[in-house]
Motif scaffolding. Structure first.
Motif, PDB file in Angstrom:
ATOM      1  N   VAL A  53       3.570   1.981   5.904  1.00 30.44           N
ATOM      2  CA  VAL A  53       4.840   1.262   5.965  1.00 30.44           C
ATOM      3  C   VAL A  53       5.453   1.212   4.572  1.00 30.44           C
ATOM      4  N   ALA A  54       6.722   1.574   4.498  1.00 35.21           N
ATOM      5  CA  ALA A  54       7.456   1.446   3.237  1.00 35.21           C
ATOM      6  C   ALA A  54       8.661   0.550   3.458  1.00 35.21           C
ATOM      7  N   VAL A  55       8.972  -0.234   2.449  1.00 36.79           N
ATOM      8  CA  VAL A  55      10.231  -0.977   2.436  1.00 36.79           C
ATOM      9  C   VAL A  55      11.053  -0.357   1.308  1.00 36.79           C
ATOM     10  N   GLY A  56      12.192   0.207   1.660  1.00 35.30           N
ATOM     11  CA  GLY A  56      12.920   1.007   0.682  1.00 35.30           C
ATOM     12  C   GLY A  56      12.103   2.245   0.385  1.00 35.30           C
ATOM     13  N   VAL A  57      11.720   2.421  -0.880  1.00 32.48           N
ATOM     14  CA  VAL A  57      10.944   3.614  -1.250  1.00 32.48           C
ATOM     15  C   VAL A  57       9.541   3.261  -1.753  1.00 32.48           C
ATOM     16  N   ASP A  58       9.107   2.014  -1.506  1.00 34.56           N
ATOM     17  CA  ASP A  58       7.772   1.589  -1.948  1.00 34.56           C
ATOM     18  C   ASP A  58       6.898   1.203  -0.764  1.00 34.56           C
ATOM     19  N   TYR A  59       5.625   1.576  -0.872  1.00 33.43           N
ATOM     20  CA  TYR A  59       4.674   1.172   0.158  1.00 33.43           C
ATOM     21  C   TYR A  59       4.488  -0.337   0.127  1.00 33.43           C
ATOM     22  N   GLN A  60       4.320  -0.921   1.311  1.00 29.35           N
ATOM     23  CA  GLN A  60       4.053  -2.362   1.406  1.00 29.35           C
ATOM     24  C   GLN A  60       2.976  -2.611   2.450  1.00 29.35           C
ATOM     25  N   GLY A  61       2.278  -3.716   2.266  1.00 29.71           N
ATOM     26  CA  GLY A  61       1.201  -4.093   3.191  1.00 29.71           C
ATOM     27  C   GLY A  61       1.719  -4.920   4.346  1.00 29.71           C
ATOM     28  N   ARG A  62       0.803  -5.236   5.249  1.00 28.53           N
ATOM     29  CA  ARG A  62       1.192  -5.972   6.467  1.00 28.53           C
ATOM     30  C   ARG A  62       1.677  -7.390   6.186  1.00 28.53           C
ATOM     31  N   GLY A  63       1.303  -7.943   5.047  1.00 21.58           N
ATOM     32  CA  GLY A  63       1.687  -9.321   4.744  1.00 21.58           C
ATOM     33  C   GLY A  63       3.041  -9.453   4.052  1.00 21.58           C
ATOM     34  N   TYR A  64       3.687  -8.364   3.780  1.00 20.39           N
ATOM     35  CA  TYR A  64       4.981  -8.390   3.071  1.00 20.39           C
ATOM     36  C   TYR A  64       5.995  -9.204   3.866  1.00 20.39           C
ATOM     37  N   LEU A  65       6.661 -10.148   3.174  1.00 20.64           N
ATOM     38  CA  LEU A  65       7.678 -10.992   3.816  1.00 20.64           C
ATOM     39  C   LEU A  65       9.005 -10.246   3.868  1.00 20.64           C
ATOM     40  N   LEU A  66       9.473 -10.024   5.058  1.00 25.12           N
ATOM     41  CA  LEU A  66      10.713  -9.263   5.223  1.00 25.12           C
ATOM     42  C   LEU A  66      11.935 -10.101   4.860  1.00 25.12           C
ATOM     43  N   LYS A  67      12.952  -9.412   4.377  1.00 23.92           N
ATOM     44  CA  LYS A  67      14.216 -10.074   4.044  1.00 23.92           C
ATOM     45  C   LYS A  67      15.347  -9.388   4.809  1.00 23.92           C
ATOM     46  N   GLU A  68      16.382 -10.161   5.064  1.00 19.15           N
ATOM     47  CA  GLU A  68      17.567  -9.594   5.712  1.00 19.15           C
ATOM     48  C   GLU A  68      18.015  -8.353   4.932  1.00 19.15           C
ATOM     49  N   GLY A  69      18.279  -7.287   5.614  1.00 19.79           N
ATOM     50  CA  GLY A  69      18.763  -6.066   4.960  1.00 19.79           C
ATOM     51  C   GLY A  69      17.673  -5.096   4.555  1.00 19.79           C
ATOM     52  N   ASP A  70      16.397  -5.510   4.688  1.00 15.74           N
ATOM     53  CA  ASP A  70      15.318  -4.581   4.341  1.00 15.74           C
ATOM     54  C   ASP A  70      15.382  -3.340   5.227  1.00 15.74           C
TER      55      ASP A  70
ATOM     56  N   ARG B   7      -1.289   2.234  -8.534  1.00 21.05           N
ATOM     57  CA  ARG B   7      -0.448   2.032  -7.364  1.00 21.05           C
ATOM     58  C   ARG B   7      -1.293   1.986  -6.108  1.00 21.05           C
ATOM     59  N   ARG B   8      -0.825   1.257  -5.156  1.00 17.85           N
ATOM     60  CA  ARG B   8      -1.529   1.177  -3.893  1.00 17.85           C
ATOM     61  C   ARG B   8      -0.622   1.623  -2.773  1.00 17.85           C
ATOM     62  N   CYS B   9      -1.203   2.281  -1.846  1.00 23.15           N
ATOM     63  CA  CYS B   9      -0.488   2.650  -0.646  1.00 23.15           C
ATOM     64  C   CYS B   9      -1.162   1.856   0.454  1.00 23.15           C
ATOM     65  N   LYS B  10      -0.486   0.838   0.937  1.00 26.93           N
ATOM     66  CA  LYS B  10      -1.155  -0.121   1.805  1.00 26.93           C
ATOM     67  C   LYS B  10      -1.053   0.276   3.263  1.00 26.93           C
ATOM     68  N   ALA B  11      -2.135   0.690   3.836  1.00 26.88           N
ATOM     69  CA  ALA B  11      -2.134   1.029   5.247  1.00 26.88           C
ATOM     70  C   ALA B  11      -2.434  -0.218   6.068  1.00 26.88           C
ATOM     71  N   ASP B  12      -3.135  -1.154   5.489  1.00 27.76           N
ATOM     72  CA  ASP B  12      -3.494  -2.357   6.210  1.00 27.76           C
ATOM     73  C   ASP B  12      -3.925  -3.375   5.152  1.00 27.76           C
ATOM     74  N   ASP B  13      -3.443  -4.579   5.229  1.00 25.46           N
ATOM     75  CA  ASP B  13      -3.678  -5.534   4.141  1.00 25.46           C
ATOM     76  C   ASP B  13      -5.139  -5.707   3.771  1.00 25.46           C
ATOM     77  N   GLY B  14      -5.398  -5.518   2.499  1.00 28.61           N
ATOM     78  CA  GLY B  14      -6.705  -5.877   1.970  1.00 28.61           C
ATOM     79  C   GLY B  14      -7.836  -4.989   2.418  1.00 28.61           C
ATOM     80  N   ILE B  15      -7.890  -4.677   3.658  1.00 27.09           N
ATOM     81  CA  ILE B  15      -9.053  -4.004   4.219  1.00 27.09           C
ATOM     82  C   ILE B  15      -8.915  -2.498   4.111  1.00 27.09           C
ATOM     83  N   HIS B  16      -7.727  -2.027   4.223  1.00 25.76           N
ATOM     84  CA  HIS B  16      -7.532  -0.613   4.511  1.00 25.76           C
ATOM     85  C   HIS B  16      -6.777   0.090   3.398  1.00 25.76           C
ATOM     86  N   ASP B  17      -7.114  -0.193   2.144  1.00 32.28           N
ATOM     87  CA  ASP B  17      -6.400   0.441   1.051  1.00 32.28           C
ATOM     88  C   ASP B  17      -6.870   1.876   0.884  1.00 32.28           C
TER      89      ASP B  17
END
Lengths: 81, 169
Positions: A53-70, B7-17
């Motif tokens: 998952v990327a937001v814009g051009v950076d990878y983000q994790g599942r816990g990333y807090l989404l913002k309007e317009g993302d 840099r990290r490419c996060k496939a799944d939080d914490g567990i799946h880096d």
């Protein structure tokens, strides 16, 4: 809030489109977005753990807090080279 | 000395880096053990639908008198993909993110090895069997640094740069 979602590679085939828009309550995370998308596109469900998952051009994790317009992009593991 | 990708490419939080790579430089004789300096690296990134013209790329190469090593890598489409015979591969890229991720990779290279220049060409669209899809060139003072930086860049490209392939039989 409205979140634009883009699909790449075979995720376009699985979802049947290159992009969509999801409406989520404020404070939602990428995990919440994925849950909503998997319900709407069950074919993506099997790919849940390997989805990047990327937001814009950076990878983000599942816990990333989404913002309007993302702009969120979903895709399978990359295969360049 | 350990090199750790920042840099990290996060496939799944914490567990799946999956993408968080750690390289132990001592484990690889090719790698530079003690680079701490900082140089501005000349960079050239080309993402193109056109065939890779290696001869033209070579004529444009510039090397200063302090450089002693040029490593070039050519990635070529193989006839077999996951045990299937294919005729071509179609590459797809998320362009804006490709450029951004390569910038981050080049930044890392600049911090990690005393390279003078890096040039990378990646084809997208349909690439036939036996044609190159990737061309990389790294110029450095010594072969160890050039090999190591080139190897690292290709490994990282395959981990974080959003390009995908679709084989055609």
């Amino acid at each position: 809030m409205k979140i634009a979602v883009h699909f790449y590679s075979y995720y376009k085939d699985l979802s049947g489109s290159a992009e969509t828009t999801e409406t989520l309550p404020p404070g939602s995370t990428i995990a919440d977005l994925l849950k909503q998308l998997m319900a709407r596109f069950p074919e993506l469900g099997a790919m849940q753990n390997s989805t990047l998952v990327a937001v814009g051009v950076d990878y983000q994790g599942r816990g990333y807090l989404l913002k309007e317009g993302d702009e969120v992009s979903l895709f399978p593991p990359v295969q360049g080279g | 000395m350990k090199y750790r990708s920042s840099r990290r490419c996060k496939a799944d939080d914490g567990i799946h880096d999956l993408r968080f790579a750690i390289y132990d430089l001592r484990a690889n004789a090719l790698l530079a053990p003690s680079f701490t300096g900082h140089v501005v690296v000349k960079r050239q990134l080309t993402i193109t639908l056109e065939p890779i013209d290696e001869a033209a790329l070579l004529t444009k190469r510039k090397i200063s008198d302090d450089m002693g090593a040029v490593v070039r890598f050519l990635g070529v489409v193989r006839r077999t993909e996951e045990e299937r015979t294919i005729k071509a591969i179609e590459y797809e890229a998320f362009h804006r993110m490709v450029e951004h991720q390569f910038k981050l990779l080049f930044d890392e290279m600049e911090k990690s090895w005393p390279i003078e220049s890096v040039r990378l060409v990646h084809r997208i669209g349909v690439v036939r069997v036996n044609e190159p899809s990737l061309w990389v060139e790294v110029v450095a003072p010594h072969r160890g640094e050039a090999f190591a930086a080139c190897q690292w860049l290709i490994d990282e490209l395959k981990r974080v740069v959003p390009i995908w392939k679709k084989p055609f039989a």
